[in-house]
Design an enzyme around this catalytic site. Structure first.
Site, short mmCIF file in Angstrom:
data_model
loop_
_atom_site.label_atom_id
_atom_site.label_comp_id
_atom_site.label_asym_id
_atom_site.label_seq_id
_atom_site.Cartn_x
_atom_site.Cartn_y
_atom_site.Cartn_z
N HIS A 189 0.85 -1.21 0.00
CA HIS A 189 0.00 0.00 0.00
C HIS A 189 0.88 1.26 0.00
O HIS A 189 0.92 2.02 0.97
CB HIS A 189 -0.91 -0.04 1.24
CG HIS A 189 -2.10 0.86 1.17
ND1 HIS A 189 -2.03 2.17 0.75
CD2 HIS A 189 -3.39 0.62 1.50
CE1 HIS A 189 -3.25 2.71 0.84
NE2 HIS A 189 -4.08 1.78 1.29
N GLU A 294 -0.35 1.19 -5.68
CA GLU A 294 -0.21 0.02 -4.82
C GLU A 294 -0.21 -1.26 -5.65
O GLU A 294 -1.23 -1.63 -6.22
CB GLU A 294 -1.35 -0.01 -3.81
CG GLU A 294 -1.67 1.35 -3.18
CD GLU A 294 -3.04 1.40 -2.53
OE1 GLU A 294 -3.53 0.33 -2.10
OE2 GLU A 294 -3.63 2.49 -2.47
#
Length: 320
Positions: A189, A294
């Site tokens: 992330h 991500e």
């Protein structure tokens, strides 16, 4: 002067060994972190809580490449807002029922578990001090009782973070150490730091289908060569043919994000209203200084049989 045929050669002092990367462990408990610094000044910081990369500086240590909220919790009280949290074994809210991950919290437990620092490795060439690799481990035996109860499967994760002069590589290795198969999702992330989101464009996704979570999870195809951000964006681009996604600022390439054995990429920016609703998203207006690109395996599920291993990751290149 008489020239002696067998005179001894001049003695030369042994050369001093070149300085190598420096690795330090600081803090205690949930606040413990590992910092690696190259002789040229580049550095990376990884919090043991979540094995979360919270800083990556390139350009001799002058340029911070990752965005970290001013109110990010770095004491183990909650997942870190910013840096590179590790998402496993489920991305987003888990399936409501009927799946092994259904009892887990959003994004699973890896980002809220304390990992073990397994040590460092440098180049096989002792004179090469241009990179350092740091390994972190998380196993079914050392997750919290709550996580173990919610996902009672035997696994091993090794997370490798490699710092080089102009790049950061992050790779997750997943091993099934149990008797039965399991399914999982994983995602890195990454919060990239930018100067002005209005001048950011993202290339390398043309023609790719994506699920737009802002538009009721409807499916679309990327028809423009560049993704630009003028409001809340939350898209899952799946089965991307190109391995490299490029983030540009004002038309100039700033980052290359190179996927390795991962087919999906999430692009996220909360924009003003959603950012304001997050207590740990700070300062006000910080959504203009970050964009999440991500990489992961989040469309569908990865399945591992007993003893099987899955490995995937990314290399982020700073193009300054």
């Amino acid at each position: 002067m008489v020239d002696r045929a067998n005179r001894p050669s001049a003695l030369s002092a042994p050369s001093a060994a070149a300085p190598g990367p420096q690795v330090d462990i600081t803090g205690s408990g949930a606040s413990s972190k590992v910092t690696a610094t190259l002789p040229s000044g580049e550095s990376v910081e990884i919090l043991l809580y979540g094995a979360t990369v919270i800083s990556w500086k390139s350009n001799g240590g002058k340029t911070e490449n990752l965005w970290l909220s001013e109110k990010a919790a770095l004491d183990g009280s909650k997942a870190v807002r910013g840096g590179i949290p590790v998402v496993f074994p489920v991305f987003g809210p888990p399936p409501k029922s009927g799946h092994a991950t259904s009892s887990l919290p959003q994004h699973g437990f890896a980002r809220t578990s304390r990992w073990e620092f397994l040590g460092k490795a440098t180049s096989e060439d002792a004179l090469d001090s241009s990179s350092v690799k740091l390994d972190f481990g998380l196993y079914s035996s050392n997750v919290s009782p709550e996580a173990r109860k919610a996902w009672p499967l035997d696994f091993g994760l090794v997370y490798s973070v490699t710092l080089a002069k102009d790049s950061l590589q992050t790779v997750v290795n997943v091993r099934n150490e149990g008797e039965s198969s399991f399914e999982f999702q994983m995602l890195l992330h990454t919060y990239l730091k930018v100067k002005d989101i209005s001048k950011v464009s993202i290339n390398g996704l043309l023609g790719v289908e994506y699920v737009d979570k802002v538009l009721d999870a409807s499916t679309h195809k990327q028809s423009d060569p560049s993704v630009t951000i003028t409001g809340e964006v939350d898209r899952i681009y799946a089965s991307i043919p190109q391995t490299t996604t490029t983030v540009l600022e004002d038309g100039t390439p700033r980052f290359d994000v190179v996927r390795d054995n991962l087919q999906d990429t999430v692009v996220w920016n909360p924009w003003k209203e959603k950012a304001a609703s997050m207590a740990d998203f700070s300062p006000d207006g910080a959504f203009t200084e970050m964009v999440c690109v991500e990489v992961g395996a989040v469309k569908g599920w990865q399945k591992l049989e007993k003893g099987e291993v899955f490995e995937g990751g990314q290399t982020i290149k700073s193009l300054l």
